[in-house]
Design a protein around this motif. Structure first.
Motif, PDB file in Angstrom:
ATOM      1  N   LEU A 168       5.678  -1.974   7.409  1.00  0.00           N
ATOM      2  CA  LEU A 168       6.002  -2.809   6.254  1.00  0.00           C
ATOM      3  C   LEU A 168       4.976  -3.915   6.041  1.00  0.00           C
ATOM      4  O   LEU A 168       4.971  -4.569   4.996  1.00  0.00           O
ATOM      5  N   VAL A 169       4.122  -4.143   7.063  1.00  0.00           N
ATOM      6  CA  VAL A 169       3.063  -5.143   6.909  1.00  0.00           C
ATOM      7  C   VAL A 169       2.037  -4.597   5.926  1.00  0.00           C
ATOM      8  O   VAL A 169       1.388  -3.595   6.177  1.00  0.00           O
ATOM      9  N   ARG A 170       1.914  -5.250   4.804  1.00  0.00           N
ATOM     10  CA  ARG A 170       1.027  -4.725   3.754  1.00  0.00           C
ATOM     11  C   ARG A 170      -0.443  -4.873   4.146  1.00  0.00           C
ATOM     12  O   ARG A 170      -0.892  -5.926   4.534  1.00  0.00           O
ATOM     13  N   GLN A 171      -1.166  -3.789   3.950  1.00  0.00           N
ATOM     14  CA  GLN A 171      -2.610  -3.810   4.094  1.00  0.00           C
ATOM     15  C   GLN A 171      -3.198  -3.473   2.724  1.00  0.00           C
ATOM     16  O   GLN A 171      -2.485  -3.477   1.717  1.00  0.00           O
ATOM     17  N   LYS A 172      -4.454  -3.127   2.671  1.00  0.00           N
ATOM     18  CA  LYS A 172      -5.081  -2.927   1.361  1.00  0.00           C
ATOM     19  C   LYS A 172      -4.471  -1.757   0.596  1.00  0.00           C
ATOM     20  O   LYS A 172      -4.447  -1.729  -0.621  1.00  0.00           O
ATOM     21  N   ASP A 173      -3.942  -0.753   1.329  1.00  0.00           N
ATOM     22  CA  ASP A 173      -3.280   0.364   0.669  1.00  0.00           C
ATOM     23  C   ASP A 173      -1.803   0.080   0.429  1.00  0.00           C
ATOM     24  O   ASP A 173      -1.143   0.792  -0.328  1.00  0.00           O
ATOM     25  N   GLY A 174      -1.260  -0.919   1.117  1.00  0.00           N
ATOM     26  CA  GLY A 174       0.123  -1.296   0.943  1.00  0.00           C
ATOM     27  C   GLY A 174       1.086  -0.159   1.199  1.00  0.00           C
ATOM     28  O   GLY A 174       0.801   0.794   1.899  1.00  0.00           O
ATOM     29  N   LEU A 175       2.282  -0.279   0.596  1.00  0.00           N
ATOM     30  CA  LEU A 175       3.284   0.772   0.723  1.00  0.00           C
ATOM     31  C   LEU A 175       3.256   1.712  -0.468  1.00  0.00           C
ATOM     32  O   LEU A 175       4.120   2.570  -0.588  1.00  0.00           O
ATOM     33  N   GLN A 176       2.280   1.567  -1.349  1.00  0.00           N
ATOM     34  CA  GLN A 176       2.199   2.422  -2.521  1.00  0.00           C
ATOM     35  C   GLN A 176       1.541   3.762  -2.216  1.00  0.00           C
ATOM     36  O   GLN A 176       1.579   4.666  -3.037  1.00  0.00           O
ATOM     37  N   ASN A 177       0.931   3.866  -1.055  1.00  0.00           N
ATOM     38  CA  ASN A 177       0.233   5.094  -0.705  1.00  0.00           C
ATOM     39  C   ASN A 177       1.234   6.103  -0.133  1.00  0.00           C
ATOM     40  O   ASN A 177       1.335   6.312   1.067  1.00  0.00           O
ATOM     41  N   LEU A 178       1.978   6.726  -1.042  1.00  0.00           N
ATOM     42  CA  LEU A 178       3.020   7.665  -0.620  1.00  0.00           C
ATOM     43  C   LEU A 178       2.423   8.929  -0.016  1.00  0.00           C
ATOM     44  O   LEU A 178       3.039   9.563   0.852  1.00  0.00           O
TER      45      LEU A 178
ATOM     46  N   ALA B 143      -6.355   9.376   4.384  1.00  0.00           N
ATOM     47  CA  ALA B 143      -5.593   9.035   3.185  1.00  0.00           C
ATOM     48  C   ALA B 143      -5.117   7.589   3.173  1.00  0.00           C
ATOM     49  O   ALA B 143      -4.926   7.009   2.101  1.00  0.00           O
ATOM     50  N   GLY B 144      -4.891   6.987   4.364  1.00  0.00           N
ATOM     51  CA  GLY B 144      -4.321   5.645   4.392  1.00  0.00           C
ATOM     52  C   GLY B 144      -4.791   4.823   5.566  1.00  0.00           C
ATOM     53  O   GLY B 144      -5.576   5.288   6.400  1.00  0.00           O
ATOM     54  N   ASP B 145      -4.282   3.606   5.645  1.00  0.00           N
ATOM     55  CA  ASP B 145      -4.666   2.674   6.697  1.00  0.00           C
ATOM     56  C   ASP B 145      -4.014   3.032   8.031  1.00  0.00           C
ATOM     57  O   ASP B 145      -2.896   3.557   8.084  1.00  0.00           O
ATOM     58  N   LEU B 146      -4.683   2.671   9.109  1.00  0.00           N
ATOM     59  CA  LEU B 146      -4.140   2.872  10.448  1.00  0.00           C
ATOM     60  C   LEU B 146      -2.801   2.163  10.610  1.00  0.00           C
ATOM     61  O   LEU B 146      -1.861   2.705  11.188  1.00  0.00           O
TER      62      LEU B 146
ATOM     63  N   ALA C 268       1.849   8.203   3.536  1.00  0.00           N
ATOM     64  CA  ALA C 268       3.140   8.121   4.224  1.00  0.00           C
ATOM     65  C   ALA C 268       3.707   9.504   4.495  1.00  0.00           C
ATOM     66  O   ALA C 268       4.259   9.766   5.575  1.00  0.00           O
ATOM     67  N   ARG C 269       3.579  10.407   3.532  1.00  0.00           N
ATOM     68  CA  ARG C 269       4.073  11.780   3.729  1.00  0.00           C
ATOM     69  C   ARG C 269       3.302  12.481   4.837  1.00  0.00           C
ATOM     70  O   ARG C 269       3.888  13.172   5.688  1.00  0.00           O
ATOM     71  N   LEU C 270       1.978  12.328   4.830  1.00  0.00           N
ATOM     72  CA  LEU C 270       1.160  12.936   5.885  1.00  0.00           C
ATOM     73  C   LEU C 270       1.518  12.357   7.247  1.00  0.00           C
ATOM     74  O   LEU C 270       1.572  13.080   8.251  1.00  0.00           O
ATOM     75  N   ALA C 271       1.769  11.048   7.293  1.00  0.00           N
ATOM     76  CA  ALA C 271       2.144  10.412   8.558  1.00  0.00           C
ATOM     77  C   ALA C 271       3.490  10.929   9.046  1.00  0.00           C
ATOM     78  O   ALA C 271       3.692  11.128  10.253  1.00  0.00           O
ATOM     79  N   PHE C 272       4.425  11.174   8.112  1.00  0.00           N
ATOM     80  CA  PHE C 272       5.726  11.719   8.505  1.00  0.00           C
ATOM     81  C   PHE C 272       5.576  13.128   9.077  1.00  0.00           C
ATOM     82  O   PHE C 272       6.207  13.466  10.085  1.00  0.00           O
ATOM     83  N   VAL C 273       4.740  13.942   8.446  1.00  0.00           N
ATOM     84  CA  VAL C 273       4.485  15.291   8.975  1.00  0.00           C
ATOM     85  C   VAL C 273       3.863  15.194  10.366  1.00  0.00           C
ATOM     86  O   VAL C 273       4.208  15.956  11.272  1.00  0.00           O
TER      87      VAL C 273
END
Length: 282
Positions: free
Chosen positions: A132-142, A82-85, A145-150
């Motif tokens: 917080l370091v923006r990559q191509k998915d940035g911080l908009q990929n919620l 779903a998102g960047d490493l 982020a949710r999957l990473a929190f789980v």
């Protein structure tokens, strides 16, 4: 935290960063994950004849730990899809020590002194800030982020369960040996059902990750399991996550990844937290 435990966990953190760098260099995360998990099993089979059988009181923890490790691995893979490493990994690893510390203090009756709590908070904040370091998915990929929190919740859960189970087992290596075998069997079954090609490719395309990555990962977590029996689980978990600093250094000096101010500040905060843990009194 005692000097021997401190150096054991720091060694584990370095090994963790090394095998993650090996995995990161591959393009198929499921293949790399499968190679590492199955790569635990040869060492587990070799050591089990020489260590005691875990006490029966630890078996529920052993079974729960196997399930939690599978959950962690599945959600980590989903997070990477779903998102960047660089977004997923810091969120997953940074939330774990904070959750373990909270559960330990609020529900397990563990007493952590203010310097230790501050050190854990510093390490968690330092790791999380890297996301917080923006990559191509940035911080908009919620969603990522949710999957990473789980995923971080699974890391916290298996850390607590493994630590308590190893203490009851009376043998850290015996407990982890059976955990590694159970985890390997279930992950192989999961992979056979969801992506049978991956199992075949482990033998053909992922031998270095299987042998070197799997061995490094096994030794790393074996050291952590032992440390769980010697020091508060919350402190060991927090110190283990300093692996991200080694990963950053490997990325900068060997993989030629850029270094920026956020990474420098995050590194300094995490290292300061580790130093506080080393000199804190239990």
């Amino acid at each position: 935290m005692g000097l021997l435990v401190f150096y054991a966990v720091i060694t584990a953190a370095l090994l963790h960063a090394l095998w993650n760098a090996l995995v990161k260099s591959g393009t198929d995360k499921h293949l790399s994950m499968c190679a590492v998990v199955l790569g635990h099993m040869p060492l587990a089979v070799l050591i089990l004849p020489f260590v005691p059988t875990p006490a029966i009181e630890s078996w529920p923890y052993l079974l729960a730990g196997i399930g939690l490790h599978i959950g962690y691995q599945v959600f980590l893979l989903r997070s990477y899809h779903a998102g960047d490493l660089t977004q997923v990994y810091p969120i997953a690893r940074g939330t774990a020590p904070l959750l373990v510390a909270g559960v330990s203090v609020l529900f397990l009756g563990v007493v952590l002194h203010p310097p230790e709590l501050f050190a854990i908070a510093l390490i968690g904040a330092g790791i999380l800030s890297i996301s917080l370091v923006r990559q191509k998915d940035g911080l908009q990929n919620l969603h990522a982020a949710r999957l990473a929190f789980v995923t971080g919740c699974f890391i916290a859960s298996y850390s607590l369960v493994d630590g308590l189970g190893a203490r009851l087992a009376g043998t850290a290596l015996g407990f982890y040996g059976w955990l590694a075998i159970g985890n390997g069997i279930l992950f192989a079954a999961f992979t056979a059902l969801t992506s049978p090609r991956v199992l075949r490719d482990v033998v053909v395309h992922a031998k270095p990750v299987f042998f070197f990555g799997g061995s490094a990962s096994f030794v790393a977590y074996g050291l952590v399991i032992w440390a769980f029996t010697q020091a508060p689980i919350a402190l060991v978990t927090a110190l283990r996550e300093t692996s991200i600093i080694f990963a950053l250094l490997i990325g900068v000096f060997f993989l030629k990844e850029p270094m920026n101010l956020v990474k420098v500040l995050a590194t300094m905060a995490t290292l300061l937290g580790a130093a506080l843990l080393r000199f804190s009194k239990q």
